[in-house]
Design a protein around this motif. Structure first.
Motif, PDB file in Angstrom:
ATOM      1  N   VAL A   1       0.834  -1.196   0.000  1.00  0.00           N
ATOM      2  CA  VAL A   1       0.000   0.000   0.000  1.00  0.00           C
ATOM      3  C   VAL A   1       0.873   1.251   0.000  1.00  0.00           C
ATOM      4  O   VAL A   1       0.624   2.200  -0.755  1.00  0.00           O
ATOM      5  CB  VAL A   1      -0.948   0.004   1.209  1.00  0.00           C
ATOM      6  N   SER A   2       1.910   1.255   0.813  1.00  0.00           N
ATOM      7  CA  SER A   2       2.805   2.414   0.859  1.00  0.00           C
ATOM      8  C   SER A   2       3.494   2.631  -0.488  1.00  0.00           C
ATOM      9  O   SER A   2       3.708   3.770  -0.906  1.00  0.00           O
ATOM     10  CB  SER A   2       3.853   2.232   1.962  1.00  0.00           C
ATOM     11  N   LEU A   3       3.828   1.546  -1.176  1.00  0.00           N
ATOM     12  CA  LEU A   3       4.426   1.663  -2.509  1.00  0.00           C
ATOM     13  C   LEU A   3       3.460   2.356  -3.464  1.00  0.00           C
ATOM     14  O   LEU A   3       3.848   3.264  -4.218  1.00  0.00           O
ATOM     15  CB  LEU A   3       4.789   0.283  -3.049  1.00  0.00           C
ATOM     16  N   ALA A   4       2.200   1.952  -3.448  1.00  0.00           N
ATOM     17  CA  ALA A   4       1.204   2.558  -4.328  1.00  0.00           C
ATOM     18  C   ALA A   4       0.992   4.033  -3.996  1.00  0.00           C
ATOM     19  O   ALA A   4       0.858   4.874  -4.895  1.00  0.00           O
ATOM     20  CB  ALA A   4      -0.116   1.800  -4.229  1.00  0.00           C
ATOM     21  N   VAL A   5       0.982   4.362  -2.702  1.00  0.00           N
ATOM     22  CA  VAL A   5       0.817   5.755  -2.287  1.00  0.00           C
ATOM     23  C   VAL A   5       2.027   6.580  -2.713  1.00  0.00           C
ATOM     24  O   VAL A   5       1.887   7.720  -3.176  1.00  0.00           O
ATOM     25  CB  VAL A   5       0.595   5.838  -0.764  1.00  0.00           C
ATOM     26  N   TRP A   6       3.214   6.016  -2.582  1.00  0.00           N
ATOM     27  CA  TRP A   6       4.434   6.704  -3.031  1.00  0.00           C
ATOM     28  C   TRP A   6       4.396   6.933  -4.542  1.00  0.00           C
ATOM     29  O   TRP A   6       4.728   8.015  -5.025  1.00  0.00           O
ATOM     30  CB  TRP A   6       5.659   5.881  -2.645  1.00  0.00           C
ATOM     31  N   MET A   7       3.988   5.918  -5.301  1.00  0.00           N
ATOM     32  CA  MET A   7       3.893   6.058  -6.747  1.00  0.00           C
ATOM     33  C   MET A   7       2.846   7.093  -7.151  1.00  0.00           C
ATOM     34  O   MET A   7       2.935   7.690  -8.227  1.00  0.00           O
ATOM     35  CB  MET A   7       3.561   4.706  -7.394  1.00  0.00           C
ATOM     36  N   SER A   8       1.867   7.310  -6.276  1.00  0.00           N
ATOM     37  CA  SER A   8       0.838   8.315  -6.534  1.00  0.00           C
ATOM     38  C   SER A   8       1.294   9.720  -6.148  1.00  0.00           C
ATOM     39  O   SER A   8       0.555  10.688  -6.339  1.00  0.00           O
ATOM     40  CB  SER A   8      -0.446   7.966  -5.760  1.00  0.00           C
ATOM     41  N   GLY A   9       2.491   9.814  -5.589  1.00  0.00           N
ATOM     42  CA  GLY A   9       3.056  11.110  -5.244  1.00  0.00           C
ATOM     43  C   GLY A   9       2.665  11.629  -3.881  1.00  0.00           C
ATOM     44  O   GLY A   9       2.865  12.807  -3.584  1.00  0.00           O
ATOM     45  N   ASN A  10       2.142  10.771  -3.024  1.00  0.00           N
ATOM     46  CA  ASN A  10       1.679  11.213  -1.719  1.00  0.00           C
ATOM     47  C   ASN A  10       2.566  10.797  -0.557  1.00  0.00           C
ATOM     48  O   ASN A  10       2.188  10.956   0.597  1.00  0.00           O
ATOM     49  CB  ASN A  10       0.252  10.709  -1.491  1.00  0.00           C
ATOM     50  N   LEU A  11       3.724  10.229  -0.866  1.00  0.00           N
ATOM     51  CA  LEU A  11       4.763   9.966   0.122  1.00  0.00           C
ATOM     52  C   LEU A  11       6.096  10.326  -0.513  1.00  0.00           C
ATOM     53  O   LEU A  11       6.298  10.089  -1.709  1.00  0.00           O
ATOM     54  CB  LEU A  11       4.804   8.486   0.525  1.00  0.00           C
ATOM     55  N   THR A  12       6.997  10.873   0.280  1.00  0.00           N
ATOM     56  CA  THR A  12       8.356  11.056  -0.205  1.00  0.00           C
ATOM     57  C   THR A  12       9.093   9.724  -0.093  1.00  0.00           C
ATOM     58  O   THR A  12       8.639   8.795   0.584  1.00  0.00           O
ATOM     59  CB  THR A  12       9.096  12.112   0.629  1.00  0.00           C
ATOM     60  N   ALA A  13      10.239   9.628  -0.761  1.00  0.00           N
ATOM     61  CA  ALA A  13      11.037   8.404  -0.678  1.00  0.00           C
ATOM     62  C   ALA A  13      11.457   8.132   0.764  1.00  0.00           C
ATOM     63  O   ALA A  13      11.466   6.981   1.217  1.00  0.00           O
ATOM     64  CB  ALA A  13      12.257   8.508  -1.590  1.00  0.00           C
ATOM     65  N   LYS A  14      11.794   9.183   1.496  1.00  0.00           N
ATOM     66  CA  LYS A  14      12.197   9.020   2.894  1.00  0.00           C
ATOM     67  C   LYS A  14      11.038   8.499   3.728  1.00  0.00           C
ATOM     68  O   LYS A  14      11.214   7.593   4.554  1.00  0.00           O
ATOM     69  CB  LYS A  14      12.692  10.358   3.459  1.00  0.00           C
ATOM     70  N   GLU A  15       9.854   9.059   3.519  1.00  0.00           N
ATOM     71  CA  GLU A  15       8.679   8.596   4.265  1.00  0.00           C
ATOM     72  C   GLU A  15       8.347   7.153   3.908  1.00  0.00           C
ATOM     73  O   GLU A  15       8.010   6.355   4.786  1.00  0.00           O
ATOM     74  CB  GLU A  15       7.488   9.496   3.959  1.00  0.00           C
ATOM     75  N   PHE A  16       8.452   6.825   2.639  1.00  0.00           N
ATOM     76  CA  PHE A  16       8.180   5.457   2.207  1.00  0.00           C
ATOM     77  C   PHE A  16       9.097   4.472   2.926  1.00  0.00           C
ATOM     78  O   PHE A  16       8.650   3.447   3.456  1.00  0.00           O
ATOM     79  CB  PHE A  16       8.368   5.342   0.695  1.00  0.00           C
ATOM     80  N   GLY A  17      10.400   4.799   2.983  1.00  0.00           N
ATOM     81  CA  GLY A  17      11.341   3.932   3.691  1.00  0.00           C
ATOM     82  C   GLY A  17      11.008   3.810   5.159  1.00  0.00           C
ATOM     83  O   GLY A  17      11.054   2.712   5.731  1.00  0.00           O
ATOM     84  N   GLY A  18      10.647   4.926   5.782  1.00  0.00           N
ATOM     85  CA  GLY A  18      10.288   4.897   7.198  1.00  0.00           C
ATOM     86  C   GLY A  18       9.040   4.084   7.462  1.00  0.00           C
ATOM     87  O   GLY A  18       8.961   3.339   8.454  1.00  0.00           O
ATOM     88  N   TYR A  19       8.061   4.202   6.583  1.00  0.00           N
ATOM     89  CA  TYR A  19       6.833   3.431   6.729  1.00  0.00           C
ATOM     90  C   TYR A  19       7.126   1.930   6.646  1.00  0.00           C
ATOM     91  O   TYR A  19       6.632   1.145   7.449  1.00  0.00           O
ATOM     92  CB  TYR A  19       5.839   3.812   5.621  1.00  0.00           C
TER      93      TYR A  19
END
Length: 254
Positions: free
Chosen positions: A69-87
């Motif tokens: 889910v976090s990957l899809a949200v990141w691909m949608s532009g709603n998470l930064t790469a740093k936030e994605f890693g932290g999640y």
């Protein structure tokens, strides 16, 4: 920092209650010999755990509790790469905490065993092979993530996010439990496999890769074909969150 703690707690809830139900009820036909009733009970345990987590932590992190889910949200532009890693880190740690709790419960029981790990071949209740399992996990994750992106993309539906997503997770588990045990979540699969070891650990790569592929496909399809911009200014997977709260975490929360 609060959003990562929220993801840790949410994933702990999902893994401890979802896989816990699988252990207690014995999956497809084992344990208490609940058969199809056991499948439904486990499916609802996963779905309801998401509903509980959504309304507990959704306003903090969006309640992804799933690297796919976090990957899809990141691909949608709603998470930064740093936030994605932290999640992802928080979700994995939360999953291991959930499996640790389950191991503690099983160790203090005279009959409980197992960790609710996913599997194919001999570990599948219907003997589904690896290729079949890979396809199943891609399709089930695609459906699950597409539903998430759809229900959270509009103010008209985002308030129902927690319920819709919980029911969708229940749905994919109803068909997926007899096939693979249902992953659609790499963190949920990794921790039980590590605790179970042996064949479950050898097969876990499939349940890490396939859900990520399914989630990426869902994000691409949603952005390509279902992109909408409402009069409110909201865009695909915009401000309403994964659980009807806020997909992009509040950056004022540290």
């Amino acid at each position: 920092m609060k959003k990562y703690l929220a993801e840790f707690i949410g994933t702990f809830i999902l893994v401890s209650l979802g896989t816990g139900a699988a252990v207690v009820l014995g999956g497809y036909s084992g344990g208490t010999d609940s058969g199809f009733l056991g499948v439904l009970a486990i499916a609802f345990a996963f779905g309801l755990s998401i509903v509980a987590a959504a309304y507990a932590i959704g306003h903090i992190s969006g309640c992804h509790v799933n690297p796919a889910v976090s990957l899809a949200v990141w691909m949608s532009g709603n998470l930064t790469a740093k936030e994605f890693g932290g999640y992802v880190v928080a979700q994995i740690v939360g999953a291991f905490a959930g499996s640790t709790f389950l191991a503690f419960v099983a160790a203090n029981s005279t009959s409980l065993e197992g960790y609710g790990a996913n599997g194919y071949g001999d570990l599948s209740a219907v003997g589904l092979n690896g290729l079949g399992a890979f396809g199943v996990e891609i399709v089930l994750t695609f459906i699950f993530v597409l539903a998430i992106l759809g229900v959270t993309s509009s103010k008209a539906t985002s308030h129902m996010g927690g319920i819709v997503i919980g029911l969708t997770l229940t749905l994919v588990h109803i068909i997926g439990i007899p096939l693979t045990g249902t992953s659609v979540n790499p963190a949920r699969s990794l921790a039980p496999a590590v605790f179970a070891g042996s064949d479950a650990l050898a097969q876990v790569w499939l349940f890490l890769v396939a859900p990520l592929v399914g989630a990426a496909l869902a994000a691409l399809v949603f952005k390509t074909f279902f992109y909408v911009k409402e009069e409110t200014g909201l865009e695909v997977a915009g401000d309403p969150g994964i659980e009807g709260k806020n997909t992009r975490p509040d950056r004022s929360r540290k």
